[in-house]
Design an enzyme around this catalytic site. Structure first.
Site, short mmCIF file in Angstrom:
data_model
loop_
_atom_site.label_atom_id
_atom_site.label_comp_id
_atom_site.label_asym_id
_atom_site.label_seq_id
_atom_site.Cartn_x
_atom_site.Cartn_y
_atom_site.Cartn_z
CE1 TYR A 1 -3.57 9.40 7.57
CE2 TYR A 1 -4.59 7.44 6.65
CZ TYR A 1 -4.10 8.14 7.74
OH TYR A 1 -4.16 7.60 9.00
CD GLN B 1 -2.98 1.26 2.16
OE1 GLN B 1 -2.54 1.44 3.28
NE2 GLN B 1 -4.27 1.25 1.90
N GLY C 1 -9.29 -7.24 8.56
CA GLY C 1 -8.26 -6.50 9.27
C GLY C 1 -8.12 -7.02 10.69
NE ARG C 2 -11.69 -3.56 13.39
CZ ARG C 2 -12.78 -2.82 13.55
NH1 ARG C 2 -12.91 -2.06 14.62
NH2 ARG C 2 -13.74 -2.82 12.63
C1 LIG Z 1 -4.25 -1.24 13.53
C2 LIG Z 1 -4.89 -0.79 12.28
C3 LIG Z 1 -4.12 -0.13 11.32
C4 LIG Z 1 -4.69 0.28 10.11
N1 LIG Z 1 -3.89 0.83 9.13
C5 LIG Z 1 -4.39 1.05 7.89
C6 LIG Z 1 -3.52 1.39 6.80
O1 LIG Z 1 -2.30 1.47 6.92
N2 LIG Z 1 -4.10 1.62 5.60
C7 LIG Z 1 -5.46 1.51 5.39
O2 LIG Z 1 -5.92 1.74 4.28
N3 LIG Z 1 -6.27 1.17 6.41
C8 LIG Z 1 -5.78 0.89 7.62
N4 LIG Z 1 -6.61 0.44 8.62
C9 LIG Z 1 -8.03 0.17 8.33
C10 LIG Z 1 -8.23 -1.31 7.92
O3 LIG Z 1 -7.63 -1.58 6.68
C11 LIG Z 1 -9.72 -1.69 7.83
O4 LIG Z 1 -10.34 -0.92 6.84
C12 LIG Z 1 -10.47 -1.50 9.15
O5 LIG Z 1 -9.73 -2.01 10.23
C13 LIG Z 1 -11.86 -2.16 9.12
O6 LIG Z 1 -11.74 -3.52 8.81
P1 LIG Z 1 -11.77 -4.65 9.96
O7 LIG Z 1 -13.07 -4.49 10.68
O8 LIG Z 1 -11.67 -5.96 9.21
O9 LIG Z 1 -10.62 -4.42 10.86
C14 LIG Z 1 -6.06 0.06 9.86
C15 LIG Z 1 -6.85 -0.56 10.84
C16 LIG Z 1 -6.28 -1.01 12.02
C17 LIG Z 1 -7.14 -1.74 13.02
#
Ligand SMILES: Cc1cc2nc3c(=O)[nH]c(=O)nc-3n(C[C@H](O)[C@H](O)[C@H](O)COP(=O)(O)O)c2cc1C
Length: 364
Positions: free
Chosen positions: A170, A100, A314-315
């Protein structure tokens, strides 16, 4: 498609073993020189055995784009060996590796950017309350080039693709949003003009692909669908954006959402599920990745109703690094972090989660 566990083939012919991808997650855990740390390598490798592709934490493309302490860099050729370590770790598990690529704009960390010079589309107040300086047209051109150069580095490092980070407030989103972009030159004004910067970046990334890779190299684009501010992005504007992006040379579009169930808020049409609305706009032109609060196989099944072609986790992959393998085997999965288990999460990321209790279920 009967389940997200079946293989998926992109329009460029690349096949991944199933339709789950690891969502990009910043780990705050790079070495002091912004090369990837051993703990991050272990973290990525651990999570690369089940999903079809891993999208890495965002890597900054130019020094004034750095948005986090401990963020990995891709801004010069010195970082190619570091990037290669990430690609190799992801390939160890059999997943495709997607880097990314990012610029933080007004969200950059002042102490971490050269001369504390935080930049964005306009002169304004930065996220930290200090001053943000409007980029000159020449500097915008340098950033466009930097995204292309970073793509070349990703190719040289062995990545299978890049994802352009146009989401989460961003720099690219700052240019697309009428809230953070009041420019009067060709980069600001109408919705079309506010797309100029991101379209130039997509071109620059594609030029690098044509020059250094082949058709198989994947280029994705991530966006956030709405902003709450008065002049901020509405879903109607995102419909226009997505309609345009679906005709660009992109291999997938990726929405950024905290919950896949979220409905449109600022939209002139019926306020239904955002993924559903945008999937209709895309109309099969390009694959669409859904995301957000998919913890259990039942959640994934429910998410299928949105029509998303792929799902990002993600999480849940922090909680269950082997979620996909377990679900495929019919084994139960935890939907809350078990703090007594070693999940191969780098310490700074774990500390960040502990400071934001509630962010990741079960973190205490
Ligand atoms: C610790 C953490 C770091 C994240 N860093 C990024 C990132 O670098 N780039 C991005 O596009 N989204 C980032 N996100 C958002 C996740 O990609 C994702 O959209 C979000 O956590 C919701 O999905 P989930 O419910 O499966 O976690 C981050 C989320 C978390 C929890």
């Amino acid at each position: 498609m009967t389940t997200y566990l079946t293989p998926f083939t992109f329009n460029n012919g690349v096949t991944i073993r199933n339709r789950y991808v690891m969502a990009p997650m910043t780990t705050y855990s790079a070495n002091a020189d912004d090369t990837v740390s051993d703990a991050e390598i272990t973290y990525y490798r651990e999570r690369s055995y089940g999903v079809g592709a891993v999208i890495t934490a965002c890597a900054y493309v130019i020094p004034n784009g750095k948005g986090f302490p401990g963020q990995i860099s891709a801004h010069s050729d010195e970082y190619i060996p570091s990037l290669k370590r990430i690609a190799d770790a992801i390939h160890d598990g059999g997943a495709k590796a997607i880097l990314q690529i990012y610029h933080g704009g007004r969200q950059a960390v002042r102490e971490l950017v050269p001369n504390g010079d935080v930049v964005s589309a306009i002169d304004s107040i930065a996220a930290d309350g200090g001053v943000t300086r409007a980029l000159t047209v020449e500097e915008i051109g340098e950033i466009v080039v930097a995204f292309g150069e970073t793509t070349r580095r990703a190719i040289e490092a062995g990545f299978d693709g890049v994802e352009i980070h146009g989401a989460n407030t961003y720099l690219l989103q700052q240019f697309f949003s009428g809230f953070t972009n009041k420019r009067t030159d060709r980069y600001g004004g109408s919705v079309e003009k506010r797309m100029t910067f991101l379209l130039e970046i997509i071109d620059s990334v594609n030029r690098a692909k044509v020059q250094y890779a082949d058709d198989q190299f994947i280029i994705g684009y991530r966006f956030s669908p709405e902003e709450p501010e008065e002049d901020g992005i509405t879903l109607d504007e995102t419909v226009q954006l997505v309609d345009r992006l679906a005709d660009e040379k992109l291999d997938y579009l990726h929405i950024s959402l905290g919950d896949f169930r979220a409905e449109a808020r600022r939209y002139s049409g019926e306020k239904e599920n955002r993924i559903k609305i945008l999937k209709r706009v895309i109309d099969g032109r390009v694959p669409f990745i859904g995301v957000g609060s998919i913890y259990s196989p039942e959640d994934a099944k429910e998410a299928m109703e949105t029509g998303a072609d792929l799902l990002a986790l993600g999480r849940e992959l922090l909680i269950e690094p082997h979620w996909v393998e377990k679900v495929a085997a019919g084994e139960p999965v935890s939907t809350e972090m078990d703090m007594s288990r070693d999940n191969e999460i780098p310490e700074p990321l774990m500390n960040m989660m502990k400071r934001n209790v509630g962010w990741v279920p079960g973190v205490k």
